[in-house]
Design an enzyme around this catalytic site. Structure first.
Site, PDB file in Angstrom:
ATOM      1  N   HIS A  22      -0.927   0.064 -10.058  1.00 43.41           N
ATOM      2  CA  HIS A  22      -1.702  -0.851  -9.199  1.00 43.41           C
ATOM      3  C   HIS A  22      -2.141  -2.095 -10.000  1.00 43.41           C
ATOM      4  CE1 HIS A  22      -4.166  -0.995  -5.271  1.00 43.41           C
ATOM      5  NE2 HIS A  22      -3.961  -2.216  -5.721  1.00 43.41           N
ATOM      6  N   ARG A  36       0.849  -1.192   0.000  1.00 45.76           N
ATOM      7  CA  ARG A  36       0.000   0.000   0.000  1.00 45.76           C
ATOM      8  C   ARG A  36       0.887   1.246   0.000  1.00 45.76           C
ATOM      9  NH1 ARG A  36      -3.599  -2.297  -1.910  1.00 45.76           N
ATOM     10  NH2 ARG A  36      -5.686  -2.661  -1.105  1.00 45.76           N
TER      11      ARG A  36
END
Ligand code: NAP
Length: 311
Positions: free
Chosen positions: A274, A226
């Site tokens: 991502h 993250r």
């Protein structure tokens, strides 16, 4: 056994699950399940969920037995005070295999020094022979479903792998460390560092200036965990100085990464959008169906989120 299953996720995900989920429910022996994108909240037994604008208040879902996240990372809902129903996160083979491929690929790129030939000068015959994997130290922070899979794959290739988690672990071929006191040792062993921690209050900005300084000179970073794990200013300073030789970043505090962000143009940074690991509808649907089967049979759910820990 004919539960109502509300699919509450971004539109783009619906076509794949509209096919895969009914097939998986049938395989799990759940006859007559109603899979729908709209239902009166008090008729819904299960919510298949990914963050979206339509459903932000779980209070009216009074008969819902579980919220089944399509994502592995649940930081956007784990602390939602309206969510009093059990929350299960996504653990499925497609996610783990995708993450394994991404991490092994980027670790290999650093290990072999591939950029020297892909992006370096085209007329320079300079032989730099990389060490064998068995002489390369890699640390994986986070030894959960994804971290442990990646650590095992790297160890299988011969890398000297150290892993770090909250609670002690014993994984074959991996030097397992646990808890805050062991973090410096884990970082000190990281010629290549992989971040696979969840976004929780103890992990936010865990890779700050002090932790970056604990890395060996010239270490490389792969972050598919993250964006919040990294103090961006501290990382940019470490990249500017060369203390961190290169970073591959898949996740960011703001996504998409805003135009003009220094990561886009930094010569020592690779940005990937991502893409490290995506939930695969075919395999994920079997996990969702199994949890619905369990809910209907009164059996414990798989992959329940520890709401206090936040993951
Ligand atoms: P997981 O199974 O919950 O594992 C999390 C790991 O982090 C566990 O080993 C846990 O320790 C450790 N951990 C948590 N808090 C810690 C702390 N304070 N100190 C030390 N260790 C701590 O999660 P996962 O399925 O492996 O997924 C990991 C993360 O990957 C997700 O949360 C998500 O953010 C990210 N992700 C990214 C992508 C992508 O495409 N980029 C895709 C999927 C997931 P314990 O084992 O002791 O609990």
């Amino acid at each position: 056994m004919s539960p109502t299953v509300l699919f509450s996720a971004p539109d783009r995900l619906w076509p794949a699950y509209a096919t895969a989920l009914p097939a998986a429910l049938a395989r799990a022996g759940i006859a007559g399940a109603r899979l729908t994108r709209e239902a009166a909240p008090d008729t819904v037994d299960y919510i298949v969920y990914a963050p979206n604008d339509a459903l932000r208040d779980f209070t009216p879902f009074t008969r819902t037995k579980a919220v089944l996240s399509l994502w592995a990372g649940v930081e956007k809902i784990a602390a939602d005070p309206t969510l009093t129903q059990p929350l299960c996160r996504m653990v499925e083979p497609g996610l783990a295999l995708g993450m394994r491929d991404y991490v092994v690929g980027h670790v290999m790129r650093y290990h072999l020094g591939t950029d020297r030939y892909v992006a370096g000068p085209r007329d320079t015959w300079e032989r730099v022979v990389p060490p064998l994997a068995r002489d390369r130290k890699v640390t994986v922070l986070g030894l959960g479903e994804l971290g442990a899979t990646c650590a095992a794959a790297l160890a299988g290739l011969g890398f000297r792998v150290t892993g770090w988690s909250r609670r002690p672990k014993d994984l074959p071929g991996i030097a397992c460390l646990a808890g805050p006191d062991a973090l410096s040792a884990a970082l000190g062993a990281a010629e290549i560092l992989v971040l696979l921690l969840p976004d929780t209050s103890p992990t936010r900005s865990i890779l700050n200036a002090d932790r970056l300084a604990a890395l060996p000179q010239g270490a490389c970073l792969v972050n598919p965990g993250r964006g919040t794990l990294v103090d961006d200013d501290a990382l940019l300073a470490a990249l500017d100085s060369g203390h961190v030789a290169h970073a591959t970043l898949d996740v960011f505090r703001t996504e998409p990464l805003p135009p003009g962000h220094r990561y886009w143009s930094h010569p020592r940074v690779t940005v990937t959008p991502h893409v490290a690991a995506d939930t695969r509808p075919d395999t994920a649907s079997d996990v969702i169906a199994e949890n619905i089967r369990r809910g209907e049979a009164g059996e414990p759910f798989l992959h329940l989120v520890d709401r206090a820990a936040g993951y």
